[in-house]
Enzyme design. Sequence first.
Site, mmCIF file in Angstrom:
data_model
loop_
_atom_site.group_PDB
_atom_site.id
_atom_site.type_symbol
_atom_site.label_atom_id
_atom_site.label_comp_id
_atom_site.label_asym_id
_atom_site.label_seq_id
_atom_site.Cartn_x
_atom_site.Cartn_y
_atom_site.Cartn_z
ATOM 1 N N TYR A 136 0.780 -1.140 0.024
ATOM 2 C CA TYR A 136 0.011 -0.034 0.062
ATOM 3 C C TYR A 136 0.900 1.163 -0.103
ATOM 4 C CZ TYR A 136 -4.084 2.670 0.686
ATOM 5 O OH TYR A 136 -5.302 3.352 0.277
ATOM 6 N N ARG A 189 -8.341 10.492 -9.177
ATOM 7 C CA ARG A 189 -7.668 11.151 -8.042
ATOM 8 C C ARG A 189 -6.781 9.882 -7.231
ATOM 9 N NH1 ARG A 189 -7.177 12.072 -3.149
ATOM 10 N NH2 ARG A 189 -8.862 10.544 -2.409
ATOM 11 N N LYS A 207 -5.999 -2.597 -1.876
ATOM 12 C CA LYS A 207 -6.945 -2.344 -0.617
ATOM 13 C C LYS A 207 -7.627 -3.855 -0.203
ATOM 14 C CE LYS A 207 -7.285 1.882 1.040
ATOM 15 N NZ LYS A 207 -8.339 3.026 0.730
ATOM 16 N N GLU A 279 -13.314 4.304 -4.343
ATOM 17 C CA GLU A 279 -11.647 4.640 -3.826
ATOM 18 C C GLU A 279 -11.133 5.665 -4.925
ATOM 19 O OE1 GLU A 279 -8.881 4.425 -1.173
ATOM 20 O OE2 GLU A 279 -10.662 3.020 -1.153
ATOM 21 N N ASP A 280 -10.760 6.637 -4.368
ATOM 22 C CA ASP A 280 -9.901 7.569 -5.176
ATOM 23 C C ASP A 280 -10.595 8.045 -6.499
ATOM 24 O OD1 ASP A 280 -7.907 7.301 -3.323
ATOM 25 O OD2 ASP A 280 -6.647 6.181 -4.548
ATOM 26 N N ASP A 302 -13.779 5.295 1.268
ATOM 27 C CA ASP A 302 -12.745 5.412 2.335
ATOM 28 C C ASP A 302 -11.971 6.658 2.342
ATOM 29 O OD1 ASP A 302 -11.063 3.786 4.097
ATOM 30 O OD2 ASP A 302 -9.605 3.780 2.739
ATOM 31 N N ASP A 303 -12.027 7.474 1.456
ATOM 32 C CA ASP A 303 -11.369 8.754 1.301
ATOM 33 C C ASP A 303 -11.929 9.583 2.109
ATOM 34 O OD1 ASP A 303 -9.475 7.892 -0.663
ATOM 35 O OD2 ASP A 303 -10.871 7.687 -2.118
ATOM 36 N N ASN A 444 -1.097 11.439 1.342
ATOM 37 C CA ASN A 444 -0.117 10.483 0.875
ATOM 38 C C ASN A 444 0.114 10.500 -0.694
ATOM 39 O OD1 ASN A 444 -0.388 8.552 3.069
ATOM 40 N ND2 ASN A 444 -2.419 8.148 2.697
#
Length: 588
Positions: A136, A189, A207, A279-280, A302-303, A444
């Site tokens: 990760y 993103r 993930k 995600e993203d 999750d973000d 990150n």
Amino acid sequence: MGSTPTELPCEDVADNRSGVGGGISDVYGEDLATLDQLVTPWVSSVASGYSLMRDPRYNKGLAFTDKERDAHYLTGLLPPVVISQDVQERKLMHNLRQYTVPLQRYMALMDLQERNERLFYKLLIDNVEELLPVVYTPTVGEACQKYGSIFRKPQGLYISLKEKGKILEVLKNWPQRGIQVIVVTDGERILGLGDLGCQGMGIPVGKLSLYTALGGIRPSACLPITIDVGTNNEKLLNDEFYIGLKQRRATGQEYAEFLHEFMCAVKQNYGEKVLVQFEDFANHNAFDLLSKYSTTHLVFNDDIQGTASVVLAGLIAAQKVLCKNLADHTFLFLGAGEAGTGIAELIALKISKETGAPIDETRKKIWLVDSKGLIVSSRKESLQHFKQPWAHEHEPVKDLIGAVNAIKPTVLIGTSGVGQTFTKEVVEAMATNNEKPLILALSNPTSQAECTAEQAYTWTKGRAIFGSGSPFDPVEYEGKTYLPGQANNCYIFPGLGLGLIMSGAIRVRDDMLLAASEALAAQVSEENFANGLIYPPFSNIREISANIAASVAAKTYDLGLASNLPRAKDLVKFAESCMYSPVYRNYR
């Protein structure tokens, strides 16, 4: 009719629901068997010979016993030595440590996952603190950037605009039927790296590896998906090795219709209780998708939500060090995207529940700075909808240092995705205003962190309580060693997912995220506090995940959103019984 169902002991509940191994039906009794019982390595028929060695679910390499080699036509196909899984693990860790380039370690681990699933997960579980930065963040970011060049074997499901109108058919091409968790991205993103298009697949793959290793969800119940609607990244559009659609991103109605077809197809193919983790996605799409589907699907971002939950857990734990309540703090964020506003909203909700004050009031303890400066009421009409609740009465302030001096926050949180924005002047101002400034540089990968651990400790003369999104090494300052905390979403989402699955949840609610935060904060020991940590060590992550899963499941039952009945008497033990074990099984 109307009588209360009798509670079953944990073991009986597990058998009754056929939910062992991460919440899906254990058709062949694999996880119900004890480790010394024999199981059959089923594919569509009994696997043997070359097909057995090439099936990552059942391959054991040199750990096949002589008896298994005779029974499954492996004699002669392997060298004569028989070694244990533990020896294999030691050998692989030795080999991995020889690599000096993190991306080489990543590729070696992905190769292992593709040929020997159980050994991959045993390696990851037993060496989680060492290997987490490889599978990760930060290494996965570099892997996504170079995904086209290092691409060897497809992982997960790719759904592009070419499949519009037939997404359900594409989902049915995936060989596993009992899917419980989907992690999906459109690659717009990726971490703090921007639009990586189809190459964002490294994120869902990574993930879901952690869902299994840290949360115990069975690998066959996990499905990584990349939605390819194009990319606006010029470098990728001109890259001959790019693996995605070479066209500009679909937007507006075309994008919305494509995502809606996907969400409907997922529900039709896998049912009401499949967890879809966004995600993203870019900010505008992330908020819209979560808002649109949270009432009809089991969805989680999750973000927005995972980051919020793990940061809140750190803040709750830090109160024991600071001897303050959350309501006593003033919070300042650098970054007002999905992570920043998600964290802010969960903090406001927690303070509201603690004090009884309306959430509109508790939001006033929280200030956000975006690229145009402090978010204030005079800017409200020009703000995106998700920023508007944070536009408070104040004179305009153009930059972060101005905001720190004006607001005098006790907690500084970075979610900007821009490295080195917590300058020496900013951090020193935090130290001037606070005896123990709480500084969280969450962006990150490591290169995008707002400041390093060393900078935070040095500029505050060792007084900061520091946490980051990606890992930092311990810091020596004036004879004392400081251990930086990592506000990593990996603390939350595996246990949250397990809790949702084992309770048969049909929707995700904020109260479940609060329950996860409180459960994580409760795992921080006095010894951890003494070392300056506000998160427990990752070495105990499966125990942590079981406790988070139990708390989330309990809240799900309390809210009437659980479908797996009756409720287990001991939810922690039930969570542990549901966890996938990577130990090799003996074959008939």
